[in-house]
Scaffold this motif. Structure first.
Motif, PDB file in Angstrom:
ATOM      1  N   HIS A   1       6.703  -0.040  -2.522  1.00  0.00           N
ATOM      2  CA  HIS A   1       5.847  -0.349  -1.689  1.00  0.00           C
ATOM      3  C   HIS A   1       4.634  -0.308  -2.036  1.00  0.00           C
ATOM      4  CE1 HIS A   1       8.342   0.484   1.998  1.00  0.00           C
ATOM      5  NE2 HIS A   1       9.425  -0.470   1.277  1.00  0.00           N
ATOM      6  N   ALA A   2       4.138   0.535  -2.494  1.00  0.00           N
ATOM      7  CA  ALA A   2       2.855   0.223  -3.597  1.00  0.00           C
ATOM      8  C   ALA A   2       2.685  -0.802  -4.402  1.00  0.00           C
ATOM      9  CB  ALA A   2       2.560   1.529  -4.207  1.00  0.00           C
ATOM     10  N   LEU A   3       3.903  -0.914  -5.273  1.00  0.00           N
ATOM     11  CA  LEU A   3       3.801  -1.885  -6.563  1.00  0.00           C
ATOM     12  C   LEU A   3       3.763  -3.450  -5.370  1.00  0.00           C
ATOM     13  CD1 LEU A   3       3.680  -2.551  -9.835  1.00  0.00           C
ATOM     14  CD2 LEU A   3       5.666  -2.309  -9.211  1.00  0.00           C
ATOM     15  N   PHE A   4       5.169  -3.583  -4.777  1.00  0.00           N
ATOM     16  CA  PHE A   4       4.920  -5.449  -4.331  1.00  0.00           C
ATOM     17  C   PHE A   4       4.628  -4.816  -2.945  1.00  0.00           C
ATOM     18  CE2 PHE A   4       7.741  -4.278  -7.164  1.00  0.00           C
ATOM     19  CZ  PHE A   4       7.735  -5.101  -8.162  1.00  0.00           C
ATOM     20  N   GLY A   5       4.619  -3.983  -1.840  1.00  0.00           N
ATOM     21  CA  GLY A   5       4.291  -4.391   0.126  1.00  0.00           C
ATOM     22  C   GLY A   5       5.892  -4.115   0.304  1.00  0.00           C
ATOM     23  N   ASP A   6       4.878  -3.907   1.482  1.00  0.00           N
ATOM     24  CA  ASP A   6       6.741  -3.532   2.353  1.00  0.00           C
ATOM     25  C   ASP A   6       6.898  -4.677   2.270  1.00  0.00           C
ATOM     26  OD1 ASP A   6       7.217  -4.399   5.365  1.00  0.00           O
ATOM     27  OD2 ASP A   6       7.966  -2.096   4.557  1.00  0.00           O
ATOM     28  N   GLU A   7       8.931  -5.155   2.184  1.00  0.00           N
ATOM     29  CA  GLU A   7       9.830  -5.509   2.118  1.00  0.00           C
ATOM     30  C   GLU A   7       9.607  -6.456   3.244  1.00  0.00           C
ATOM     31  OE1 GLU A   7      13.942  -6.212   1.884  1.00  0.00           O
ATOM     32  OE2 GLU A   7      13.346  -5.615   0.821  1.00  0.00           O
ATOM     33  N   LYS A   8       9.024  -6.578   4.315  1.00  0.00           N
ATOM     34  CA  LYS A   8       9.203  -7.111   6.061  1.00  0.00           C
ATOM     35  C   LYS A   8       7.893  -7.915   5.883  1.00  0.00           C
ATOM     36  CE  LYS A   8      11.672  -3.879   8.872  1.00  0.00           C
ATOM     37  NZ  LYS A   8      11.838  -2.923   9.634  1.00  0.00           N
TER      38      LYS A   8
END
Length: 247
Positions: free
Chosen positions: A193-200
């Motif tokens: 999540h820190a690297l790519f952001g929350d999937e939703k």
């Protein structure tokens, strides 16, 4: 922090939040650090890691410099899934390779005593299923049939990690692939999540494709595999000091 320290030992900084790596609309991660990220693996593990890289990003192991710097497009949410899957693959390989080493060490004394014993050694390896489902094994697609009567080939299979993994029954495969602690599962989730952001949020806000090079994709996948390998080691170490929660 211990995982970050393991990366610092090989002089590899973790990739920051992807938005900080985009220049002029293109994702670039530099330097590649391929050699350092591959140096932590044994020869047999490295072969399987290279197969995984080739499978998930479509880049051959013998690719040229030109091939590495060719560009491709990928959705950020899919890139996040590849990264997470590669962490699990690195974790699995570490578990499987250590199991392989243990069984090799147990099998050697049996081999040495083979000429002096008239009966088969008491150590019995798990019976091999005829087919193996492809579970988290990025590059291992081929299936190979085994029978209970092929005891003579098992020693040969033990000498080769790839064949050894191919011989896992579903239960052994699941056991090696499963994260042992809830803390490890939570750590992977937070890191991704820190690297790519929350999937939703990625689905809602960023359906655009990311333009990047195969070299940058390879860097991300190799980092993720190393992260999974380090996670297995650190999880084992920390569990000896603080009892972790079973997953």
């Amino acid at each position: 922090m211990l995982i970050i320290y393991k990366f610092s030992e090989i002089r590899v900084p973790l990739v920051p939040k992807l938005s900080k790596c985009i220049y002029n609309g293109r994702l670039e991660i530099w330097p590649s650090k391929d050699w350092e990220l591959q140096s932590i693996h044994s020869f047999e593990v490295l072969e399987m890691v290279r197969e995984h890289v080739s499978t998930v990003i479509g880049l051959r192991a013998d690719s040229s410099v030109t091939d590495n710097w060719a560009t491709t497009e990928i959705q950020q949410v899919n890139l996040g899934r590849v990264y997470a899957a590669s962490i699990f693959y690195g974790y699995f390989l570490k578990s499987a390779s250590l199991r392989h080493q243990l069984e090799q060490s147990l099998a050697l004394p049996m081999t040495d005593q083979g000429n002096n014993l008239s009966q088969k050694p008491s150590l019995q390896f798990p019976e091999i299923k005829a087919r193996l489902k492809n579970l988290v094994l990025g590059g291992v697609h081929n299936t190979q049939s085994y029978t209970a009567g092929q005891d003579s080939s098992r020693q040969e299979d033990l000498e080769n990690l790839r064949q050894y993994v191919m011989g896992f029954d579903p239960e052994t495969l699941k056991r090696c692939a499963k994260l042992r602690s809830k803390e490890a599962a939570k750590l992977i989730e937070k890191h991704c999540h820190a690297l790519f952001g929350d999937e939703k949020m990625c689905k809602l806000e960023n359906d655009a494709l990311i333009l990047t090079s195969f070299s940058s994709l390879k860097r991300l996948v190799l980092e993720a595999v190393a992260f999974g390998s380090f996670l297995w080691e650190i999880e084992d170490y920390v569990n000896n000091v603080y009892k972790l929660k079973d997953n």
